[in-house]
Design a protein around this motif. Structure first.
Motif: not given
Length: 215
Positions: A1-13
């Motif tokens: 699965m793509s890691v993009l959602p985790l990257v986006f969330t970690s960026g927001w946080a």
């Protein structure tokens, strides 16, 4: 699965509290709760530094005006942290180019940092300090909750983070007047301090001339 959602969330946080993100990822990885965390974030020295800086932020973030100074200092730190964490996550997963992940994490962190800093400016225009403490606690708990959620449900967490980011930007627009008021007050205080200092220097300056009195 793509890691993009985790990257986006970690960026927001990261735009809210970069040290909390590094600390949480590192602890979850070091304790074996997830294998999604890069080894670089699990190092003992990284965890110790992140923990100390997190405690510093936990204090500074709850003091009116000190929080805005802290935010100004971290205008570069938070986006860079978001970019680095995003790149590390992409390198760990291998499903997303590290440069692209860094761009996503850094830009998202910059936007959420702008929301946080602008909201604090607006809150600091109120005379009481309790709203700072409440807002800071809500941010800390929100970051902890969403980062934890993201490790196990990255897509759902990304939707929540994206929704919060959009709502924050909308609220920031409505708070623009209070932010301008905060900036004017800060400029006025600087000017007052400058005038007081100039008056003190003029008072302490020895008189010029030959010392004769004029009537």
């Amino acid at each position: 699965m793509s890691v993009l959602p985790l990257v986006f969330t970690s960026g927001w946080a990261s735009g809210i509290n970069a040290y909390a993100v590094v600390l949480l990822f590192g602890v979850f990885g070091a304790t074996g709760l997830t294998d999604e965390v890069p080894e670089a974030l699990q190092r003992t020295d990284v965890l110790v530094v992140a923990g100390v800086l997190f405690l510093c932020e936990a204090v500074a973030d709850k003091i009116p005006y000190v929080d805005s100074v802290w935010d100004a200092v971290h205008t570069v730190v938070r986006p860079v942290s978001g970019a680095v964490v995003g790149a590390l996550l992409a390198g760990q997963s291998g499903s997303l180019p590290e440069l692209a992940a860094g761009a996503v994490g850094g830009s998202t962190a910059l936007l959420s940092h702008a929301v946080k800093a602008g909201t604090r400016m607006a809150v600091n225009s109120s005379p009481e300090p309790f709203s700072n403490v409440a807002l800071s606690l809500a941010e800390d708990l929100g970051v902890a909750g969403i980062v934890t959620f993201a490790l196990f449900h990255p897509v759902a967490a990304a939707v929540v983070a994206g929704t919060l980011l959009v709502l924050g930007l909308v609220i920031l627009v409505f708070l623009a007047r209070r932010i301008r008021r905060f900036l004017r007050r800060r400029a006025q205080r600087r000017e007052e301090r400058r005038l007081v200092g100039a008056a003190a220097r003029a008072r302490d300056r020895p008189p010029s001339g030959d010392g004769s009195e004029h009537f």
